[in-house]
Design an enzyme around this catalytic site. Structure first.
Site, PDB file in Angstrom:
ATOM      1  N   GLU A  95       0.871  -1.167   0.000  1.00  0.00           N
ATOM      2  CA  GLU A  95       0.000   0.000   0.000  1.00  0.00           C
ATOM      3  C   GLU A  95       0.919   1.231   0.000  1.00  0.00           C
ATOM      4  OE1 GLU A  95      -2.637   0.344   3.361  1.00  0.00           O
ATOM      5  OE2 GLU A  95      -3.567   2.140   2.526  1.00  0.00           O
TER       6      GLU A  95
ATOM      7  N   ARG B 262       5.022 -12.982   9.755  1.00  0.00           N
ATOM      8  CA  ARG B 262       5.701 -11.731   9.443  1.00  0.00           C
ATOM      9  C   ARG B 262       7.063 -11.697  10.136  1.00  0.00           C
ATOM     10  NH1 ARG B 262       3.192  -7.009   9.930  1.00  0.00           N
ATOM     11  NH2 ARG B 262       4.897  -5.986  11.027  1.00  0.00           N
TER      12      ARG B 262
ATOM     13  N   LYS C 186       4.604   0.703   9.163  1.00  0.00           N
ATOM     14  CA  LYS C 186       4.725   2.008   8.516  1.00  0.00           C
ATOM     15  C   LYS C 186       4.111   3.106   9.373  1.00  0.00           C
ATOM     16  CE  LYS C 186       3.159   0.117   4.700  1.00  0.00           C
ATOM     17  NZ  LYS C 186       2.503  -0.064   3.413  1.00  0.00           N
TER      18      LYS C 186
HETATM   19  P1  ATP Z   1       2.626  -1.950   7.675  1.00  0.00           P
HETATM   20  O1  ATP Z   1       1.884  -2.439   8.878  1.00  0.00           O
HETATM   21  O2  ATP Z   1       4.040  -1.638   7.929  1.00  0.00           O
HETATM   22  O3  ATP Z   1       1.894  -0.866   6.943  1.00  0.00           O
HETATM   23  P2  ATP Z   1       1.468  -3.674   5.812  1.00  0.00           P
HETATM   24  O4  ATP Z   1       1.393  -5.158   5.870  1.00  0.00           O
HETATM   25  O5  ATP Z   1       0.231  -2.919   6.056  1.00  0.00           O
HETATM   26  O6  ATP Z   1       2.645  -3.222   6.725  1.00  0.00           O
HETATM   27  P3  ATP Z   1       1.615  -3.455   3.004  1.00  0.00           P
HETATM   28  O7  ATP Z   1       2.110  -2.328   2.210  1.00  0.00           O
HETATM   29  O8  ATP Z   1       0.171  -3.752   2.959  1.00  0.00           O
HETATM   30  O9  ATP Z   1       2.084  -3.180   4.473  1.00  0.00           O
HETATM   31  O10 ATP Z   1       2.475  -4.779   2.730  1.00  0.00           O
HETATM   32  C1  ATP Z   1       2.864  -5.278   1.493  1.00  0.00           C
HETATM   33  C2  ATP Z   1       3.261  -6.720   1.677  1.00  0.00           C
HETATM   34  O11 ATP Z   1       4.340  -6.819   2.595  1.00  0.00           O
HETATM   35  C3  ATP Z   1       2.126  -7.535   2.235  1.00  0.00           C
HETATM   36  O12 ATP Z   1       2.009  -8.730   1.508  1.00  0.00           O
HETATM   37  C4  ATP Z   1       2.518  -7.772   3.660  1.00  0.00           C
HETATM   38  O13 ATP Z   1       1.979  -8.975   4.148  1.00  0.00           O
HETATM   39  C5  ATP Z   1       4.044  -7.787   3.584  1.00  0.00           C
HETATM   40  N1  ATP Z   1       4.634  -7.415   4.875  1.00  0.00           N
HETATM   41  C6  ATP Z   1       4.419  -6.284   5.576  1.00  0.00           C
HETATM   42  N2  ATP Z   1       5.078  -6.300   6.751  1.00  0.00           N
HETATM   43  C7  ATP Z   1       5.741  -7.487   6.793  1.00  0.00           C
HETATM   44  C8  ATP Z   1       6.601  -8.106   7.745  1.00  0.00           C
HETATM   45  N3  ATP Z   1       6.919  -7.519   8.902  1.00  0.00           N
HETATM   46  N4  ATP Z   1       7.096  -9.335   7.444  1.00  0.00           N
HETATM   47  C9  ATP Z   1       6.802  -9.928   6.281  1.00  0.00           C
HETATM   48  N5  ATP Z   1       6.003  -9.404   5.346  1.00  0.00           N
HETATM   49  C10 ATP Z   1       5.463  -8.196   5.588  1.00  0.00           C
HETATM   50 MG    MG Z   2      -1.339  -1.993   5.509  1.00  0.00          MG
END
Ligand code: ATP
Ligand code: MG
Length: 551
Positions: A35, A262, A272
């Site tokens: 995102e 994760r 983020k």
């Molecule tokens: P954040 O909470 O930091 O915003 P998010 O999962 O909402 O993380 P996205 O931009 O939606 O962020 O993530 C893109 C991809 O990265 C998704 O498939 C997500 O599952 C993966 N991802 C995000 N954080 C992790 C993590 N700590 N370990 C492994 N994969 C991750």
């Molecule tokens: Mg997210």
């Protein structure tokens, strides 16, 4: 351990290999779906290496980069560009053009109409609070919305008018008609469209209704022919909804969602939202502050892309929740830098060393190896003259046996140069040592002194007449606590010494140090020129890592 980039095995790759073997799929398609609401961090690096790594390792496999952009209020095109840059820097290539969920808004809208037409979606007018109340909780079933049995024609009419902008934000939403009694809360008539009068970074003002993540993601995967949709464990209970949507619209592809745990990293925030708060509160300067666990921050600090790929490989992919030691990330970085970083000399906290028996008008170019264990890295010449700088910590008037540096009336070797003996020193009015006077033995260049003299210890130096002034930024972990995400007040968990700035000198060879290129500053650590603030007029070096683990 050497860093050979071989394909790791894991349960997801096993599933893929089975699917290829049984002929379920002839080709494999994955995607990385960030995102664009912030910069990518080390957790994303794990997901990137997994998804793009699969695409690299299997014949007929590809990985898409798709921005999951259904929430225009939080997203920004600057994040889009930063994310593209980070993925490329990590060493990966997406298939074809960059994609956006918003590319599919027309199709998503048409699929929503299909659901309404088959009586599987309805326009609901409950307020946010009522919706929550009707949903029930983990121990009690939900109640049907009074709008659930609206005639299809009325739903079609209202949904079209939602799109036309006739209704206020929050006054109506489109919900899937599934099961308000489901033990899985996600299946209790989830919202699939909401009204948002928001400008979108890709679709501008075309839409005032936006599809929700759970409706969008599975359809986007199906449209792109994704075979294996890999996500983190928190999406496990979204999977029945993912499958429900695809089973109830006219789309043939049925991608398989597979969850993995994760990455949680010791002393590190991997969200983020929380990282963004560090910037808002001026705890760090920016997304690419070298203390940030963002890909751009680690890059700026000097972590090589290959060391992040190596780290992702070593942590593996499983369904077990765990926290990885920060030391294991640093070990990957150090191994890479130890092998690839040429040696140079820099003095971070200088005092003068004056060689009283060295000719005032003389200067030499001494030959120094760029790597003690790798001759292929060649040699360089380092200027040497009567006045040098050494580090304040490398001279003591008196020191015990453990202090293998320069002591008054004792000898030491200057790295790549001569043996010197400290004869005298000067202090300022506060007693601080300002210069050390010594004499050198001209016969000791490149060989040990004779007559049974034992010289223990080597210190580094920089020519005082021929050098470059430089700023050194010594970075350390940002948090002192193991799990900063659990802290109520993040401020009390901060490491007050996460950044220490020093001013000193580097050898002349570093005048045009390329930003991000790793060097080992002899006895000081691994450093690189800062990719934002360093210039020929004002050299700035970031400490990537200390030479050895300190905690
Ligand atoms: P954040 O909470 O930091 O915003 P998010 O999962 O909402 O993380 P996205 O931009 O939606 O962020 O993530 C893109 C991809 O990265 C998704 O498939 C997500 O599952 C993966 N991802 C995000 N954080 C992790 C993590 N700590 N370990 C492994 N994969 C991750
Ligand atoms: Mg997210």
């Amino acid at each position: 351990m050497t860093q050979v980039e071989t394909a790791p095995s894991n349960f997801i790759r096993n599933i893929i290999e089975d699917d290829l073997q049984t002929g379920k799929h002839q080709s494999i398609q994955t995607r990385f779906p960030p995102e664009p609401n912030g910069y990518l961090h080390i957790g994303h690096a794990k997901s990137i290496c997994l998804n793009f790594g699969i695409a690299e390792d299997y014949p007929n496999a590809a990985c898409n980069l798709r921005f999951d952009d259904t929430n225009p209020l939080k997203e920004d095109v600057d994040y889009v560009h930063a994310i593209e840059k980070d993925v490329t820097w990590l060493g990966f290539k997406w298939q074809g053009e960059v994609r956006y969920s918003s590319n599919y808004f027309d199709q998503l809208y048409a699929f929503a109409i299909e659901l309404i037409e088959s009586n599987k979606a309805y326009v609901c007018e409950l307020s946010a609070e009522q919706t929550r109340e009707y949903r029930g909780n983990l121990t009690s079933k939900g109640k049907n919305s009074p709008f659930r049995d609206r005639p299809i024609a009325e739903n079609l009419d209202l949904f079209a008018r939602m799109r036309a902008g006739e209704f206020k934000e929050g006054s109506m939403m489109l919900r899937a008609k599934i099961d308000m009694a489901s033990p899985n809360m996600k299946m209790r008539d989830p919202v699939i469209y909401r009204i948002r009068f928001a400008h979108h970074h890709q679709t501008a003002d075309k839409w005032c209704i936006y599809p929700m993540y759970d409706f969008t993601h599975c359809i986007s995967d199906a449209i792109e022919g994704v075979t294996h949709s890999l996500c983190t464990l928190e999406f496990e209970d979204h999977r029945p909804l993912y499958e429900w949507v695809l089973a109830n619209i006219s789309i043939a592809a049925k991608p398989r969602q597979i969850e993995f745990s994760r990455l949680n990293l010791q002393y590190t925030l991997t969200s983020k939202r929380k990282l963004s708060a560090l910037i808002d509160e001026n705890i760090v300067t920016s997304w690419d502050d070298p203390r940030m666990p963002t890909i751009s921050g680690m890059r700026r600090r000097g972590y090589p892309a290959a060391s992040l790929r190596e780290f992702s490989k070593r942590i593996g992919v499983t369904k077990q929740e765990n926290t990885v030691e920060l030391a294991s990330l640093e070990a990957c970085v150090r191994e890479n830098l130890e092998a690839n970083g040429p040696r140079v000399m820099a003095v971070l906290d200088p005092i003068k060393l004056i060689i009283t028996n060295y000719d005032e008008d003389k200067s030499e170019l001494l030959i120094a190896p760029n790597h003690p264990k790798d001759e292929r890295m060649g040699t360089r010449s380092v200027p040497f003259s009567r006045e040098l700088y050494i580090d304040r910590a490398d001279f003591k008037v008196e020191g015990n046996k453990k202090y293998k540096r320069l002591k008054l009336n004792k000898e030491i070797r200057l790295r790549n140069a001569y043996v010197v003996r400290a004869d005298d020193y000067k202090t300022d009015e506060t007693g601080n040592i300002t210069e050390v006077h010594c004499s050198y033995d001209a016969d000791t260049l490149g060989k040990n002194p004779e007559d049974g003299r034992k010289v223990k210890g080597v210190i580094h130096w920089v020519d005082a007449n021929n050098n470059h002034p430089a700023e050194f930024r010594l970075y350390d972990r940002l948090f002192l606590v193991d799990n900063p995400a659990a802290e109520e007040d993040i401020h009390t968990a901060l490491n007050p010494d996460s950044l220490v700035v020093k001013k000193g000198f580097v050898e002349v060879n570093l005048a045009d140090a390329e930003p991000e290129k790793a060097y080992q500053f002899e006895r000081e650590g691994y450093f690189c020129a800062d990719n934002k603030d360093s210039s020929a007029e004002h050299l700035v070096f970031n400490r990537t890592a200390a030479l050895r683990a300190t905690f």
